[in-house]
Design an enzyme around this catalytic site. Structure first.
Site, PDB file in Angstrom:
ATOM      1  N   GLY A 286       9.037 -10.369  28.743  1.00 38.55           N
ATOM      2  CA  GLY A 286      10.443  -9.863  28.790  1.00 38.55           C
ATOM      3  C   GLY A 286      10.391  -8.470  28.816  1.00 38.55           C
ATOM      4  O   GLY A 286      10.840  -7.496  29.541  1.00 38.55           O
TER       5      GLY A 286
ATOM      6  N   THR B 244     -12.801 -13.580  30.452  1.00 41.03           N
ATOM      7  CA  THR B 244     -11.640 -13.567  31.447  1.00 41.03           C
ATOM      8  C   THR B 244     -11.364 -15.032  31.949  1.00 41.03           C
ATOM      9  O   THR B 244     -10.585 -15.105  32.851  1.00 41.03           O
ATOM     10  CB  THR B 244     -12.174 -12.786  32.587  1.00 41.03           C
ATOM     11  OG1 THR B 244     -13.287 -13.405  33.281  1.00 41.03           O
ATOM     12  CG2 THR B 244     -12.523 -11.340  32.248  1.00 41.03           C
TER      13      THR B 244
ATOM     14  N   CYS C 238      30.517  -9.804  12.325  1.00 38.60           N
ATOM     15  CA  CYS C 238      31.137 -11.109  12.554  1.00 38.60           C
ATOM     16  C   CYS C 238      31.215 -11.835  11.474  1.00 38.60           C
ATOM     17  O   CYS C 238      32.180 -11.849  10.715  1.00 38.60           O
ATOM     18  CB  CYS C 238      30.273 -11.735  13.906  1.00 38.60           C
ATOM     19  SG  CYS C 238      31.242 -13.128  14.661  1.00 38.60           S
TER      20      CYS C 238
ATOM     21  N   HIS D 175      29.880  -7.806  17.700  1.00 43.19           N
ATOM     22  CA  HIS D 175      28.492  -7.620  17.571  1.00 43.19           C
ATOM     23  C   HIS D 175      28.042  -6.277  18.192  1.00 43.19           C
ATOM     24  O   HIS D 175      27.608  -6.231  19.398  1.00 43.19           O
ATOM     25  CB  HIS D 175      27.644  -8.985  18.372  1.00 43.19           C
ATOM     26  CG  HIS D 175      27.802 -10.100  17.594  1.00 43.19           C
ATOM     27  ND1 HIS D 175      27.168 -10.329  16.567  1.00 43.19           N
ATOM     28  CD2 HIS D 175      28.578 -11.271  17.630  1.00 43.19           C
ATOM     29  CE1 HIS D 175      27.420 -11.616  16.056  1.00 43.19           C
ATOM     30  NE2 HIS D 175      28.343 -12.083  16.848  1.00 43.19           N
TER      31      HIS D 175
ATOM     32  N   GLU E 222      25.514  -4.576  17.667  1.00 42.81           N
ATOM     33  CA  GLU E 222      23.882  -4.417  18.035  1.00 42.81           C
ATOM     34  C   GLU E 222      23.648  -4.644  19.416  1.00 42.81           C
ATOM     35  O   GLU E 222      22.709  -4.433  19.720  1.00 42.81           O
ATOM     36  CB  GLU E 222      23.301  -5.514  16.950  1.00 42.81           C
ATOM     37  CG  GLU E 222      23.320  -6.906  17.108  1.00 42.81           C
ATOM     38  CD  GLU E 222      24.402  -7.576  16.727  1.00 42.81           C
ATOM     39  OE1 GLU E 222      25.721  -6.875  16.335  1.00 42.81           O
ATOM     40  OE2 GLU E 222      24.539  -8.725  16.326  1.00 42.81           O
TER      41      GLU E 222
HETATM   42  N1  GLN Z   1      30.684 -18.659  12.265  1.00 39.89           N
HETATM   43  C1  GLN Z   1      31.537 -17.580  12.550  1.00 39.89           C
HETATM   44  C2  GLN Z   1      32.672 -17.787  13.760  1.00 39.89           C
HETATM   45  O1  GLN Z   1      32.379 -18.746  14.786  1.00 39.89           O
HETATM   46  C3  GLN Z   1      30.954 -16.633  12.883  1.00 39.89           C
HETATM   47  C4  GLN Z   1      29.995 -16.340  14.111  1.00 39.89           C
HETATM   48  C5  GLN Z   1      29.324 -15.196  14.234  1.00 39.89           C
HETATM   49  O2  GLN Z   1      29.063 -14.548  13.288  1.00 39.89           O
HETATM   50  N2  GLN Z   1      28.775 -14.854  15.524  1.00 39.89           N
HETATM   51  O3  GLN Z   1      33.670 -17.491  13.864  1.00 39.89           O
END
Ligand code: GLN
Length: 536
Positions: free
Chosen positions: A17, A185, A379, A513, A515
């Protein structure tokens, strides 16, 4: 348009990747229009329901696809958004074939791997193209696995097709045997034989190795595997993954490939300046910052791949090396939380699903909140911050999420209806687990004068989501009164997107998210700001 296929041999986890992403970076840095796509051999229809513990994180694209974590590498390196149509699994291919069969599209023919499955694979490879110069197809798995055979056969067929110019890069592993004092190899030779069995001769062999590969080994591989010496490219370990593009370029991977594709590399000069600058920064980090990440999948870093990278990006921007302390939430309780978070300059609770470890995460959040330790909730980490504040500040004793207890006071609840692309989507408790989440990019409106506004420096943001539950807006004013502000809301004002505290140096929870959108060359502002406050 050219197709480049990347296959792997000898062992898994060779970093195909990163290799694909690095190659794309080099080509992009020579001004080619590049795209990377991934074909995975497993039979799951998509990686959405796969355990991150087995398979690493589920990466979510802007257009809402739950994909393999390698798409995250692609995005971080190329700074291009991947699309739903950039990844496919065998499961999806078979499911397409079977759907067509049910619809009668094969007119009663016997359905076979060749040609029906291989045609479906070729359809994928040829679909949704946008005049790219070079498309890289990374084939998951290892050559020799039963599952990857149809992919190899499809590649053989497509390479036979006169209209497509292509190259195949095979990545192998060269082990070092200390008893013999030699690099070996033979595994590479065998792996190339597997490819030849499938009717494919590789053009370039990339050799992963822990040691410098000597000339003799290169000659041997060239002779036995029938590739030119300069097409045997050493792929040695790099100190940081972001050094890999320049390392591969040193061994002329990009030049060699371009020649295979009949380009004159000199006409497309390489500009790696931004990457070289980044490497300089990485190699001169002065400070260290310790972040406690309280989660469930703490013994497999790949399950938090993007988070790990985003923290590193935030660190680089602050000239700091980020040391992540992975803390198992199930081991945290009220009594030991202080010890567990000992030495942490900040606490982060990442996304997650299910009730396991919830208590420990809530204790960690409480500790961070009460002790002015920077807290970043992502989240689930935001939802739990809401629950923690509801219980311990608003004194709603049985506050919970309906994900964990359906009979409690749901400060976080199941969203049963929302609008996506002008259609109303409905869900209930009994809906399928696969493909039933708020997924992909959604806009949020930030409150002027809020902390998060000062971080993003804009009013409307767009971030990626992956969740079923939402913070219940009915409680917003109660939180406000105590100084906990929902400073980001969905544009219609209904769904809370960001929570922040007015009584704390850095306490922010986000329903999305961030990130997933942090890049080494353009780190995410929330991570930069979080690390900055942890350094104080
Ligand atoms: N479990 C929670 C939801 O479904 C949070 C999901 C998450 O953190 N991606 O809303």
């Amino acid at each position: 348009m050219h197709f480049v296929f990347i296959t792997g041999g000898v062992a898994s986890s060779l970093g195909k990747g990163i290799a694909s992403a690095s190659l794309a970076t080099l080509l992009k840095s020579r001004k080619f229009k590049v795209r990377i796509r991934k074909l995975d051999p497993y039979l799951n229809v998509d990686p959405g329901t796969m355990s991150p513990y087995q398979h690493g994180e589920v990466y979510v694209t802007d257009d809402g696809a739950e994909t393999d974590l390698d798409l995250g590498h692609y995005e971080r390196f190329t700074n291009q958004s991947a699309k739903k149509s950039d990844s496919i699994s065998s499961g999806k291919i078979y499911s397409n074939v079977l759907n067509k069969e049910r619809k009668g599209e094969y007119l009663g023919a016997t359905i076979q791997v060749i040609p029906h499955v291989t045609n479906e694979i070729k359809n994928f490879m040829n679909s949704d193209l946008n005049n790219e110069d070079i498309i890289i197809y990374e084939i998951g798995g290892t050559v020799g696995d039963i599952e990857s055979l149809p992919f190899l056969e499809a590649i053989r067929q497509i390479r036979n097709d006169k209209n497509i110019s292509s190259a195949l890069i095979h990545m192998t592993y060269i082990p070092y045997l200390s008893s013999a004092g030699e690099l070996k190899t033979k595994p590479t030779q065998h792996s190339v034989k597997e490819l030849l069995n499938a009717g494919i001769q590789p053009d370039i062999i990339m050799c992963r190795s822990e040691r410098t590969i000597d000339k003799d080994s290169i000659s041997k591989i060239s002779l036995f595997c029938n590739v030119k010496k300069d097409s045997v490219i050493p792929a040695l370990n790099a100190k940081s993954i972001y050094e890999v593009p320049s390392l591969y370029s040193k061994y002329k991977l990009d030049e060699t490939l371009l020649k295979h594709l009949n380009y004159n590399p000199r006409k497309y000069p390489l500009n790696l300046k931004p990457w070289n600058k980044l490497i300089l920064k990485i190699n001169s980090l002065k400070k260290v910052v310790n972040i406690g990440v309280v989660g469930k999948y703490t013994n497999l870093k790949d399950s938090y791949k993007s988070l790990n990278e985003a923290l590193i990006h935030g660190g680089i921007e602050n000239s700091s090396k980020v040391e992540i302390k992975w803390i198992n939430a199930e081991k945290i309780n009220k009594k030991n939380v202080k010890d567990k978070l000992y030495n942490c300059d900040g606490v982060l609770v990442p996304g997650g699903f299910g009730v396991r470890g919830i208590g420990g995460k809530i204790e960690a959040i409480r500790y961070a909140r009460e002790n002015n330790l920077p807290y970043f909730g992502i989240c689930l980490g935001m939802q739990l911050a809401v629950i923690e504040i509801a219980r311990n500040v608003l004194r709603i004793k049985n506050a919970n999420s309906s994900e964990f207890n359906s009979k409690s006071k749901s400060v976080v609840g199941l969203m049963t209806e929302w609008v996506q692309n002008n259609t109303i989507i409905k869900r209930n408790i009994n809906s399928d687990k696969g493909g039933t989440m708020r997924l992909g990019s959604y806009k949020a409106k930030l409150k002027k004068n809020s902390k998060v506004f000062s971080i993003y420096k804009k009013n409307i943001i767009s971030e990626r989501h992956r969740h079923r539950y939402e913070v219940n807006e009915k409680f917003i004013s109660k939180f406000n009164k105590k100084g906990y502000i929902f400073s980001g809301m969905s544009p219609d004002g209904i769904l809370p997107e960001v929570l922040e505290s007015n009584n704390h140096p850095w306490f922010i929870g986000v329903q999305f998210h961030p990130e997933l959108k942090s890049r080494p060359l353009t780190p995410h502002p929330l991570f930069v700001s979080f690390i900055k406050s942890c350094l104080k």
